[in-house]
Scaffold this motif. Structure first.
Motif, PDB file in Angstrom:
ATOM      1  N   LYS A 119      16.190  -1.766 -11.703  1.00 30.27           N
ATOM      2  CA  LYS A 119      14.870  -2.047 -12.273  1.00 30.27           C
ATOM      3  C   LYS A 119      13.777  -1.878 -11.217  1.00 30.27           C
ATOM      4  CE  LYS A 119      16.438  -3.313 -16.324  1.00 30.27           C
ATOM      5  NZ  LYS A 119      16.508  -4.721 -16.714  1.00 30.27           N
ATOM      6  N   GLU A 120      12.743  -1.137 -11.575  1.00 28.05           N
ATOM      7  CA  GLU A 120      11.571  -1.039 -10.714  1.00 28.05           C
ATOM      8  C   GLU A 120      10.762  -2.333 -10.806  1.00 28.05           C
ATOM      9  OE1 GLU A 120      10.208   3.565 -10.886  1.00 28.05           O
ATOM     10  OE2 GLU A 120      10.137   2.464 -12.788  1.00 28.05           O
ATOM     11  N   THR A 121      10.026  -2.643  -9.726  1.00 24.38           N
ATOM     12  CA  THR A 121       9.162  -3.815  -9.694  1.00 24.38           C
ATOM     13  C   THR A 121       7.727  -3.366  -9.499  1.00 24.38           C
ATOM     14  OG1 THR A 121      10.934  -5.105  -8.644  1.00 24.38           O
ATOM     15  CG2 THR A 121       8.720  -6.038  -8.579  1.00 24.38           C
ATOM     16  N   LEU A 122       6.831  -3.843 -10.355  1.00 19.09           N
ATOM     17  CA  LEU A 122       5.426  -3.490 -10.251  1.00 19.09           C
ATOM     18  C   LEU A 122       4.778  -4.280  -9.120  1.00 19.09           C
ATOM     19  CD1 LEU A 122       2.928  -1.995 -11.307  1.00 19.09           C
ATOM     20  CD2 LEU A 122       2.579  -3.896 -12.904  1.00 19.09           C
ATOM     21  N   LEU A 123       4.297  -3.561  -8.095  1.00 23.15           N
ATOM     22  CA  LEU A 123       3.593  -4.174  -6.971  1.00 23.15           C
ATOM     23  C   LEU A 123       2.165  -3.650  -6.917  1.00 23.15           C
ATOM     24  CD1 LEU A 123       6.073  -3.976  -3.917  1.00 23.15           C
ATOM     25  CD2 LEU A 123       5.832  -5.785  -5.610  1.00 23.15           C
ATOM     26  N   LYS A 124       1.312  -4.401  -6.238  1.00 19.88           N
ATOM     27  CA  LYS A 124      -0.030  -3.941  -5.914  1.00 19.88           C
ATOM     28  C   LYS A 124      -0.084  -3.676  -4.409  1.00 19.88           C
ATOM     29  CE  LYS A 124      -1.680  -4.627 -10.096  1.00 19.88           C
ATOM     30  NZ  LYS A 124      -2.053  -3.491 -10.972  1.00 19.88           N
ATOM     31  N   VAL A 125      -0.914  -2.735  -4.014  1.00 18.38           N
ATOM     32  CA  VAL A 125      -1.049  -2.445  -2.592  1.00 18.38           C
ATOM     33  C   VAL A 125      -1.433  -3.736  -1.855  1.00 18.38           C
ATOM     34  CG1 VAL A 125      -3.475  -1.719  -2.827  1.00 18.38           C
ATOM     35  CG2 VAL A 125      -2.119  -0.917  -0.904  1.00 18.38           C
ATOM     36  N   GLY A 126      -0.778  -3.986  -0.727  1.00 18.56           N
ATOM     37  CA  GLY A 126      -1.033  -5.187   0.048  1.00 18.56           C
ATOM     38  C   GLY A 126      -0.052  -6.307  -0.173  1.00 18.56           C
ATOM     39  N   GLU A 127       0.685  -6.277  -1.298  1.00 14.85           N
ATOM     40  CA  GLU A 127       1.716  -7.294  -1.507  1.00 14.85           C
ATOM     41  C   GLU A 127       2.867  -7.039  -0.535  1.00 14.85           C
ATOM     42  OE1 GLU A 127       2.972  -7.741  -5.534  1.00 14.85           O
ATOM     43  OE2 GLU A 127       0.941  -8.003  -6.303  1.00 14.85           O
ATOM     44  N   THR A 128       3.544  -8.093  -0.126  1.00 13.45           N
ATOM     45  CA  THR A 128       4.583  -7.967   0.883  1.00 13.45           C
ATOM     46  C   THR A 128       5.751  -7.131   0.361  1.00 13.45           C
ATOM     47  OG1 THR A 128       3.985 -10.077   1.889  1.00 13.45           O
ATOM     48  CG2 THR A 128       6.153  -9.197   2.413  1.00 13.45           C
ATOM     49  N   LEU A 129       6.099  -6.093   1.125  1.00 14.66           N
ATOM     50  CA  LEU A 129       7.201  -5.204   0.801  1.00 14.66           C
ATOM     51  C   LEU A 129       8.436  -5.560   1.620  1.00 14.66           C
ATOM     52  CD1 LEU A 129       8.052  -2.384  -0.551  1.00 14.66           C
ATOM     53  CD2 LEU A 129       7.380  -1.384   1.639  1.00 14.66           C
ATOM     54  N   ALA A 130       8.239  -5.876   2.887  1.00 10.14           N
ATOM     55  CA  ALA A 130       9.350  -6.122   3.806  1.00 10.14           C
ATOM     56  C   ALA A 130       8.863  -6.941   4.996  1.00 10.14           C
ATOM     57  CB  ALA A 130       9.933  -4.796   4.289  1.00 10.14           C
TER      58      ALA A 130
ATOM     59  N   ASP B  35      -0.364   0.786  -5.182  1.00  9.82           N
ATOM     60  CA  ASP B  35      -0.042   0.185  -6.467  1.00  9.82           C
ATOM     61  C   ASP B  35       1.058   1.045  -7.096  1.00  9.82           C
ATOM     62  OD1 ASP B  35      -2.233  -1.448  -6.001  1.00  9.82           O
ATOM     63  OD2 ASP B  35      -3.208  -1.041  -7.914  1.00  9.82           O
ATOM     64  N   GLY B  36       2.094   0.422  -7.642  1.00  8.05           N
ATOM     65  CA  GLY B  36       3.103   1.236  -8.298  1.00  8.05           C
ATOM     66  C   GLY B  36       4.390   0.505  -8.574  1.00  8.05           C
ATOM     67  N   ARG B  37       5.310   1.236  -9.187  1.00  8.67           N
ATOM     68  CA  ARG B  37       6.602   0.710  -9.576  1.00  8.67           C
ATOM     69  C   ARG B  37       7.578   1.029  -8.443  1.00  8.67           C
ATOM     70  NH1 ARG B  37       2.805   1.638 -12.214  1.00  8.67           N
ATOM     71  NH2 ARG B  37       2.409   0.959 -14.340  1.00  8.67           N
ATOM     72  N   THR B  38       8.206  -0.024  -7.904  1.00  9.86           N
ATOM     73  CA  THR B  38       8.881   0.082  -6.610  1.00  9.86           C
ATOM     74  C   THR B  38      10.385  -0.101  -6.707  1.00  9.86           C
ATOM     75  OG1 THR B  38       6.885  -0.772  -5.537  1.00  9.86           O
ATOM     76  CG2 THR B  38       8.930  -0.858  -4.263  1.00  9.86           C
ATOM     77  N   LEU B  39      11.110   0.798  -6.026  1.00  7.42           N
ATOM     78  CA  LEU B  39      12.546   0.666  -5.803  1.00  7.42           C
ATOM     79  C   LEU B  39      12.779   0.637  -4.301  1.00  7.42           C
ATOM     80  CD1 LEU B  39      14.133   3.282  -8.269  1.00  7.42           C
ATOM     81  CD2 LEU B  39      14.409   0.798  -8.405  1.00  7.42           C
TER      82      LEU B  39
ATOM     83  N   LEU C 117       3.528   5.888  -8.649  1.00  5.28           N
ATOM     84  CA  LEU C 117       2.229   5.623  -9.245  1.00  5.28           C
ATOM     85  C   LEU C 117       2.131   6.258 -10.625  1.00  5.28           C
ATOM     86  CD1 LEU C 117       1.902   5.837  -5.990  1.00  5.28           C
ATOM     87  CD2 LEU C 117      -0.533   5.866  -6.493  1.00  5.28           C
ATOM     88  N   CYS C 118       1.495   5.546 -11.543  1.00  4.63           N
ATOM     89  CA  CYS C 118       1.241   6.045 -12.891  1.00  4.63           C
ATOM     90  C   CYS C 118      -0.265   6.209 -13.091  1.00  4.63           C
ATOM     91  CB  CYS C 118       1.795   5.066 -13.928  1.00  4.63           C
ATOM     92  SG  CYS C 118       3.588   5.033 -13.967  1.00  4.63           S
ATOM     93  N   PRO C 119      -0.691   6.913 -14.135  1.00  7.33           N
ATOM     94  CA  PRO C 119      -2.130   7.130 -14.343  1.00  7.33           C
ATOM     95  C   PRO C 119      -2.962   5.849 -14.410  1.00  7.33           C
ATOM     96  CG  PRO C 119      -0.903   8.678 -15.672  1.00  7.33           C
ATOM     97  CD  PRO C 119       0.118   7.754 -15.052  1.00  7.33           C
ATOM     98  N   ALA C 120      -2.360   4.729 -14.785  1.00  2.38           N
ATOM     99  CA  ALA C 120      -3.112   3.475 -14.868  1.00  2.38           C
ATOM    100  C   ALA C 120      -3.414   2.881 -13.498  1.00  2.38           C
ATOM    101  CB  ALA C 120      -2.328   2.455 -15.697  1.00  2.38           C
ATOM    102  N   ASP C 121      -2.715   3.328 -12.475  1.00  2.46           N
ATOM    103  CA  ASP C 121      -2.792   2.688 -11.166  1.00  2.46           C
ATOM    104  C   ASP C 121      -3.985   3.153 -10.335  1.00  2.46           C
ATOM    105  OD1 ASP C 121      -0.397   1.195 -11.512  1.00  2.46           O
ATOM    106  OD2 ASP C 121       0.769   2.994 -11.046  1.00  2.46           O
ATOM    107  N   TYR C 122      -4.378   2.301  -9.407  1.00  3.04           N
ATOM    108  CA  TYR C 122      -5.297   2.651  -8.326  1.00  3.04           C
ATOM    109  C   TYR C 122      -4.605   3.721  -7.484  1.00  3.04           C
ATOM    110  CZ  TYR C 122      -7.372   1.719  -3.646  1.00  3.04           C
ATOM    111  OH  TYR C 122      -7.947   1.813  -2.400  1.00  3.04           O
ATOM    112  N   HIS C 123      -5.263   4.860  -7.244  1.00  9.94           N
ATOM    113  CA  HIS C 123      -4.575   6.010  -6.656  1.00  9.94           C
ATOM    114  C   HIS C 123      -4.929   6.297  -5.198  1.00  9.94           C
ATOM    115  CE1 HIS C 123      -2.333   7.034 -10.174  1.00  9.94           C
ATOM    116  NE2 HIS C 123      -1.901   8.131  -9.599  1.00  9.94           N
ATOM    117  N   ARG C 124      -5.451   5.301  -4.502  1.00  8.29           N
ATOM    118  CA  ARG C 124      -5.572   5.421  -3.053  1.00  8.29           C
ATOM    119  C   ARG C 124      -4.401   4.681  -2.413  1.00  8.29           C
ATOM    120  NH1 ARG C 124     -10.580   7.406  -1.199  1.00  8.29           N
ATOM    121  NH2 ARG C 124     -11.876   7.974  -2.992  1.00  8.29           N
ATOM    122  N   TYR C 125      -3.914   5.218  -1.311  1.00 15.86           N
ATOM    123  CA  TYR C 125      -2.778   4.592  -0.632  1.00 15.86           C
ATOM    124  C   TYR C 125      -3.168   4.225   0.795  1.00 15.86           C
ATOM    125  CZ  TYR C 125      -2.247   9.668   0.163  1.00 15.86           C
ATOM    126  OH  TYR C 125      -2.480  10.992   0.431  1.00 15.86           O
ATOM    127  N   HIS C 126      -2.465   3.230   1.348  1.00 15.46           N
ATOM    128  CA  HIS C 126      -2.878   2.582   2.590  1.00 15.46           C
ATOM    129  C   HIS C 126      -1.683   2.424   3.541  1.00 15.46           C
ATOM    130  CE1 HIS C 126      -6.835   1.090   0.880  1.00 15.46           C
ATOM    131  NE2 HIS C 126      -6.190   1.488  -0.212  1.00 15.46           N
TER     132      HIS C 126
END
Length: 298
Positions: free
Chosen positions: A283-294, A118-122, A163-172
């Motif tokens: 501009k960063e884009t807010l994504l959730k883990v599992g959303e398509t990145l590429a 989860d996080g703000r993505t560039l 990742l910011c403090p509001a985010d889910y902090h496990r990564y996959h």
């Protein structure tokens, strides 16, 4: 004194732009934008003492009372939590919370590479040899971020998930593959907030970090990097060898801001069009883990 420029992020689900709430913004701006703060910057961000002290407090029962106010202040969705809020004995228990199995759906198509966190993505579809520029005027280099292994990623593709403090902090893991190497690199603990990035410290080449080389099933060799930051008690990798499955947990960050970076060899993947467009506009884009990145090329 003029009001500081706000940080805007685009929510992928709605396409709407929102202003990011920055915890401790006054202190971050003072440390990085005040010409008289170099000594403070050195004490806070080049020594791990303060972060370790914070980490110890957030791992103690004394921190439990901070959970409810943080959820309210950051509008965190408790319905996603696997465990009830009152079951967390410390703030760090809450911070590294597990989510329900259906909280982060993802594509199981082999050609889809998903967001690792989860996080703000560039995204940077093609590096300028070894250079990428998250903030105008301040280039960063994979040569300093990945000493000894950067050459294979020259002119490759790179994504930053902040990742910011509001985010889910496990990564996959964003795709399936096999771990071939891992390395821990000690360093500073600069903030990863855009305020700090715009001030010039080499966050990606100077901060404490861990990198993992993964031979993927369909996208060549990928490097997965966890970058520690101010307030982060530790980077904890729970999967460090062997074969990995897409969306299998790789690890987690304890309290603080932090960043995941994924780097691909040239010509292996193409980032999603909306991420490329938003990133090109700064501009960063807010994504959730599992959303398509590429997606894998070819």
């Amino acid at each position: 004194m003029s009001k500081p420029a706000p940080i805007y992020v685009i929510d992928r689900k709605t396409g709407e732009q929102f202003e990011e709430a920055v915890l401790g913004e006054k202190w971050i701006r003072w440390a990085y934008q005040n010409s008289n703060s170099s000594f403070l910057e050195k004490i806070l961000f080049r020594s791990s003492f303060i972060s370790k002290l914070m980490g110890a407090w957030y791992s103690s029962p004394l921190s439990k009372g901070k959970i409810a106010p943080t959820i309210a202040e950051l509008s965190i969705d408790e319905s996603e939590f696997l465990d009830s809020t009152d079951s967390y004995a410390t703030f760090n228990d809450f911070f590294i919370r597990h989510l329900k199995d259906d909280a982060r759906p993802y594509s199981d198509k082999a050609e889809d590479i998903v967001s690792p966190a989860d996080g703000r993505t560039l995204v940077f579809p093609k590096l300028d040899e070894n250079t990428f520029v998250p903030v105008k005027g301040f280039p960063f280099s994979i040569k300093t971020m990945l000493p000894g292994v950067y050459e294979r990623f020259t002119n490759g593709a790179l994504a930053i998930v902040r990742l910011c403090p509001a985010d889910y902090h496990r990564y996959h893991f964003p795709c399936a593959g096999t771990i071939t190497d891992t390395r821990d690199i000690e360093g500073a603990l600069h903030s990863v907030n855009p305020i700090a990035l715009g001030a010039g410290p080499d966050v990606f080449g100077d901060n404490k970090r861990t990198y993992t080389m993964i031979e993927t099933e369909n996208a060549g060799t990928m490097c997965f990097i966890e970058v520690g930051a101010f307030g982060v008690g530790s980077i904890v990798n729970t999967k460090t060898n062997g074969t990995v499955a897409k969306m299998e947990e790789k690890g987690y960050f304890k309290f603080g801001g932090s960043t995941v970076v994924v780097v691909f060899e040239p010509g292996k993947i193409e980032f999603s069009e909306d991420l490329v467009k938003n990133s090109a506009a700064g501009k960063e884009t807010l994504l959730k883990v599992g959303e398509t990145l590429a997606r894998v090329v070819g």
